[in-house]
Design a protein around this motif. Structure first.
Motif, short mmCIF file in Angstrom:
data_model
loop_
_atom_site.label_atom_id
_atom_site.label_comp_id
_atom_site.label_asym_id
_atom_site.label_seq_id
_atom_site.Cartn_x
_atom_site.Cartn_y
_atom_site.Cartn_z
N UNK A 1 0.82 -1.20 0.00
CA UNK A 1 0.00 0.00 0.00
C UNK A 1 0.86 1.26 0.00
N UNK A 2 2.04 1.15 0.60
CA UNK A 2 2.91 2.32 0.64
C UNK A 2 3.37 2.70 -0.76
N UNK A 3 3.66 1.70 -1.58
CA UNK A 3 4.07 1.98 -2.96
C UNK A 3 2.93 2.60 -3.76
N UNK A 4 1.72 2.07 -3.55
CA UNK A 4 0.56 2.62 -4.27
C UNK A 4 0.32 4.07 -3.85
N UNK A 5 0.40 4.30 -2.54
CA UNK A 5 0.18 5.66 -2.05
C UNK A 5 1.23 6.62 -2.61
N UNK A 6 2.47 6.19 -2.66
CA UNK A 6 3.53 7.05 -3.18
C UNK A 6 3.33 7.34 -4.66
N UNK A 7 2.90 6.34 -5.42
CA UNK A 7 2.66 6.55 -6.85
C UNK A 7 1.51 7.52 -7.08
N UNK A 8 0.43 7.34 -6.32
CA UNK A 8 -0.72 8.24 -6.46
C UNK A 8 -0.34 9.67 -6.08
N UNK A 9 0.43 9.81 -5.01
CA UNK A 9 0.83 11.14 -4.58
C UNK A 9 1.73 11.81 -5.62
N UNK A 10 2.62 11.02 -6.23
CA UNK A 10 3.49 11.58 -7.28
C UNK A 10 2.67 12.03 -8.48
#
Length: 227
Positions: free
Chosen positions: A151-160
């Motif tokens: 989930x951390x990777x998904x959150x980081x991608x969405x934020x980027x």
């Protein structure tokens, strides 16, 4: 006077949140942009509500009017002068972290007695509260076992992606402002070229008429004819 008052009322309606929202909690974060006509010898101020511990970026640009310059000031909710610029064509300023309250932005054209100015400005917020909410949501739903896609990777991608999209929107807005300023300059230059071209044509016609009249005088025989 009525047009200036209507423009100021429209700006306040666009920038300020409804009155009923103030008592319900902190004011909502809203990015905004506005273009208005600043009359000669006048000063106009705008108020923008801001939450605490956020980032506020203010950008303005004079896109029309003689000189393409204006005085700009930015004050905090406590009345502290944060930015003061004199006769600038554009500027970008960031306030971080912000204070809870209404920030005051003023544009002053009192130094000009003839020329009115067309001014564009934009307010961009970057709240830290949204990031905290996203992190809390991710911690609540993330399972204990390891997953292939965290989930951390998904959150980081969405934020980027969100950050890049916001930056793209800001760049497009600035490009529209640049295009409007260049168009105003070109239209002003075209009017001056047409005016002086008409003056030159009129002078050429006048000189041609004078030359014809002068030549006619040379060939006129004014001596008396004997009878």
């Amino acid at each position: 006077m009525m047009a200036a008052g209507a423009a100021l009322a429209l700006a306040l309606w666009l920038l300020l949140p409804p009155a009923g929202v103030r008592g319900a909690g902190p004011p909502p974060i809203q990015d905004g942009e506005f273009t208005f006509l600043l009359p000669a010898g006048r000063k106009q101020c705008f108020y923008q509500s801001a939450p605490a511990n956020a980032s506020l970026e203010t950008e303005y640009q004079v896109i029309g009017g003689a000189g393409l310059d204006v005085d700009f000031t930015l004050e905090s909710p406590q009345g502290v002068l944060l930015v003061s610029e004199s006769r600038k064509a554009d500027g970008v300023h960031t306030v971080e972290p912000t204070e809870a309250g209404d920030y005051r932005l003023c544009f002053d054209n009192s130094f000009s007695t003839i020329s009115e100015k067309l001014v564009f400005f934009e307010l961009i917020f970057d709240s830290l509260q949204e990031d905290e909410e996203v992190e809390g949501w991710a911690e609540a739903v993330e399972p204990e076992e390891m997953l292939d896609v965290k989930m951390e990777d998904i959150k980081e991608s969405i934020e980027t992606m969100r950050t890049r999209l916001e930056r793209s929107i800001q760049m497009l807005t600035l490009l529209r402002a640049f295009e409007a300023r260049d168009r105003n300059l070109q239209e002003g230059n075209l009017e001056r070229v047409n005016f002086w071209s008409a003056v030159n044509v009129a002078v050429l016609l006048l000189v041609a008429v004078l030359q014809v009249c002068t030549l006619k005088r040379f060939f006129q025989d004014k001596r008396p004819v004997p009878t």
